[in-house]
Design a protein around this motif. Sequence first.
Motif, PDB file in Angstrom:
ATOM      1  N   ASN A   1      25.098  -0.277 -26.519  1.00  0.00           N
ATOM      2  CA  ASN A   1      26.147  -1.181 -26.065  1.00  0.00           C
ATOM      3  C   ASN A   1      26.494  -0.996 -24.596  1.00  0.00           C
ATOM      4  OD1 ASN A   1      26.482  -2.455 -28.544  1.00  0.00           O
ATOM      5  ND2 ASN A   1      27.996  -0.972 -29.262  1.00  0.00           N
ATOM      6  N   TYR A   2      26.094   0.116 -24.021  1.00  0.00           N
ATOM      7  CA  TYR A   2      26.443   0.407 -22.627  1.00  0.00           C
ATOM      8  C   TYR A   2      25.249   0.233 -21.681  1.00  0.00           C
ATOM      9  CZ  TYR A   2      30.423   2.341 -25.081  1.00  0.00           C
ATOM     10  OH  TYR A   2      31.524   2.486 -25.895  1.00  0.00           O
ATOM     11  N   SER A   3      24.183  -0.337 -22.196  1.00  0.00           N
ATOM     12  CA  SER A   3      23.001  -0.594 -21.376  1.00  0.00           C
ATOM     13  C   SER A   3      22.418  -1.945 -21.761  1.00  0.00           C
ATOM     14  CB  SER A   3      21.952   0.502 -21.600  1.00  0.00           C
ATOM     15  OG  SER A   3      20.716   0.136 -21.007  1.00  0.00           O
ATOM     16  N   TYR A   4      21.853  -2.652 -20.775  1.00  0.00           N
ATOM     17  CA  TYR A   4      21.266  -3.969 -21.050  1.00  0.00           C
ATOM     18  C   TYR A   4      19.749  -3.904 -21.187  1.00  0.00           C
ATOM     19  CZ  TYR A   4      25.884  -5.695 -19.795  1.00  0.00           C
ATOM     20  OH  TYR A   4      27.229  -5.936 -19.757  1.00  0.00           O
ATOM     21  N   SER A   5      19.209  -2.723 -21.303  1.00  0.00           N
ATOM     22  CA  SER A   5      17.756  -2.578 -21.412  1.00  0.00           C
ATOM     23  C   SER A   5      17.278  -2.946 -22.807  1.00  0.00           C
ATOM     24  CB  SER A   5      17.332  -1.148 -21.074  1.00  0.00           C
ATOM     25  OG  SER A   5      17.861  -0.238 -22.011  1.00  0.00           O
ATOM     26  N   PHE A   6      16.035  -3.450 -22.887  1.00  0.00           N
ATOM     27  CA  PHE A   6      15.378  -3.792 -24.140  1.00  0.00           C
ATOM     28  C   PHE A   6      14.076  -3.011 -24.248  1.00  0.00           C
ATOM     29  CE2 PHE A   6      18.083  -7.504 -23.785  1.00  0.00           C
ATOM     30  CZ  PHE A   6      18.372  -7.843 -25.100  1.00  0.00           C
ATOM     31  N   PRO A   7      13.631  -2.737 -25.467  1.00  0.00           N
ATOM     32  CA  PRO A   7      12.291  -2.159 -25.627  1.00  0.00           C
ATOM     33  C   PRO A   7      11.224  -3.178 -25.237  1.00  0.00           C
ATOM     34  CG  PRO A   7      13.235  -2.695 -27.769  1.00  0.00           C
ATOM     35  CD  PRO A   7      14.320  -2.897 -26.761  1.00  0.00           C
ATOM     36  N   ASN A   8      10.029  -2.694 -25.000  1.00  0.00           N
ATOM     37  CA  ASN A   8       8.905  -3.567 -24.668  1.00  0.00           C
ATOM     38  C   ASN A   8       8.693  -4.583 -25.788  1.00  0.00           C
ATOM     39  OD1 ASN A   8       6.321  -4.695 -24.222  1.00  0.00           O
ATOM     40  ND2 ASN A   8       5.628  -2.860 -23.176  1.00  0.00           N
ATOM     41  N   PRO A   9       8.729  -5.890 -25.507  1.00  0.00           N
ATOM     42  CA  PRO A   9       8.570  -6.902 -26.564  1.00  0.00           C
ATOM     43  C   PRO A   9       7.229  -6.818 -27.290  1.00  0.00           C
ATOM     44  CG  PRO A   9       8.507  -7.918 -24.391  1.00  0.00           C
ATOM     45  CD  PRO A   9       8.967  -6.517 -24.195  1.00  0.00           C
ATOM     46  N   ARG A  10       6.248  -6.192 -26.684  1.00  0.00           N
ATOM     47  CA  ARG A  10       4.943  -6.030 -27.339  1.00  0.00           C
ATOM     48  C   ARG A  10       5.014  -5.078 -28.529  1.00  0.00           C
ATOM     49  NH1 ARG A  10       3.880  -6.826 -21.914  1.00  0.00           N
ATOM     50  NH2 ARG A  10       2.257  -8.387 -21.432  1.00  0.00           N
ATOM     51  N   LEU A  11       6.135  -4.363 -28.661  1.00  0.00           N
ATOM     52  CA  LEU A  11       6.322  -3.454 -29.784  1.00  0.00           C
ATOM     53  C   LEU A  11       6.860  -4.167 -31.022  1.00  0.00           C
ATOM     54  CD1 LEU A  11       7.902  -0.414 -27.890  1.00  0.00           C
ATOM     55  CD2 LEU A  11       5.529  -0.677 -28.642  1.00  0.00           C
ATOM     56  N   ALA A  12       7.208  -5.441 -30.868  1.00  0.00           N
ATOM     57  CA  ALA A  12       7.704  -6.215 -32.014  1.00  0.00           C
ATOM     58  C   ALA A  12       6.576  -6.507 -32.987  1.00  0.00           C
ATOM     59  CB  ALA A  12       8.318  -7.534 -31.530  1.00  0.00           C
ATOM     60  N   SER A  13       6.937  -6.741 -34.229  1.00  0.00           N
ATOM     61  CA  SER A  13       5.955  -7.163 -35.224  1.00  0.00           C
ATOM     62  C   SER A  13       5.473  -8.562 -34.877  1.00  0.00           C
ATOM     63  CB  SER A  13       6.598  -7.187 -36.610  1.00  0.00           C
ATOM     64  OG  SER A  13       7.603  -8.191 -36.661  1.00  0.00           O
ATOM     65  N   ASN A  14       4.389  -9.022 -35.530  1.00  0.00           N
ATOM     66  CA  ASN A  14       3.933 -10.396 -35.314  1.00  0.00           C
ATOM     67  C   ASN A  14       5.014 -11.397 -35.705  1.00  0.00           C
ATOM     68  OD1 ASN A  14       1.462  -9.694 -34.255  1.00  0.00           O
ATOM     69  ND2 ASN A  14       0.385  -9.820 -36.207  1.00  0.00           N
ATOM     70  N   GLU A  15       5.789 -11.068 -36.743  1.00  0.00           N
ATOM     71  CA  GLU A  15       6.908 -11.923 -37.138  1.00  0.00           C
ATOM     72  C   GLU A  15       7.883 -12.056 -35.976  1.00  0.00           C
ATOM     73  OE1 GLU A  15       9.509 -10.252 -40.036  1.00  0.00           O
ATOM     74  OE2 GLU A  15      10.116 -12.205 -40.830  1.00  0.00           O
ATOM     75  N   GLY A  16       8.038 -10.970 -35.232  1.00  0.00           N
ATOM     76  CA  GLY A  16       8.807 -11.075 -34.006  1.00  0.00           C
ATOM     77  C   GLY A  16      10.015 -10.184 -33.863  1.00  0.00           C
ATOM     78  N   ILE A  17      10.505  -9.602 -34.948  1.00  0.00           N
ATOM     79  CA  ILE A  17      11.737  -8.836 -34.842  1.00  0.00           C
ATOM     80  C   ILE A  17      11.502  -7.557 -34.044  1.00  0.00           C
ATOM     81  CG2 ILE A  17      11.429  -7.629 -37.053  1.00  0.00           C
ATOM     82  CD1 ILE A  17      14.521  -7.937 -37.378  1.00  0.00           C
TER      83      ILE A  17
END
Length: 222
Positions: free
Chosen positions: A8-24
């Motif tokens: 909640n105190y950072s706006y960083s996201f993990p690498n989107p390539r780590l998502a499943s094919n479904e996308g979550i």
Amino acid sequence: MDIFPLDNYSYSFPNPRLASNEGILAYGGDLSPTRLFKAYSMGIFPWYNKTDPILWWSPNPRLILNLDEFKVSKSLKKRINNSEFEIKFDENFKEVMLECSKIRRENQKGSWIHDEVIESYTEFHKLGFAHSFESYYEGELVGGGYGVVIGDIFCGESMFAKKSDASKVALFYLVKRLKQNGFRLIDCQIPTKHLKSLGAKEISRDSFLELIQKALENPREF
């Protein structure tokens, strides 16, 4: 597959390539303008039910519509030539979202466009990042949709129609406007038969993420 919690105190996201094919990809955080912009600039978008935590997605494959590949059927062309609808942009952004929230979709309970989403994207709109395209018939809003601008990409979120072809005509004029202003494509997010019938096609997530990075180097005015 891991689903990453957001700080909640950072706006960083993990690498989107780590998502499943479904996308979550991740959960948590908020829908503040800063976080929304960070998400879209990484090819990530929120999609969740009102009773769930905020879920963040980056699906593989991704559906996109190259502006030059938008298909206009004979019947749609006739509607356009008849000038049946008056087209406006950003005239009633919040009302467009409210109408989109009323659409009942197959295999979906309720709408993911609930109060928190509407308020957050309305604020995003006021800051100039989210935009609506609208069809009016005899002064009444009868179709259209909304989305988010990232560089030279329009990230489409949702559409609605209360009168036949109203959203398609609005989409036609959206495509026309985007082309005039130097945009490259519309991100349609999740593959659907309806959007494919209009010329949208699937590409890999990796390809889409490359397009997003290039888009950030080519900002355009809506």
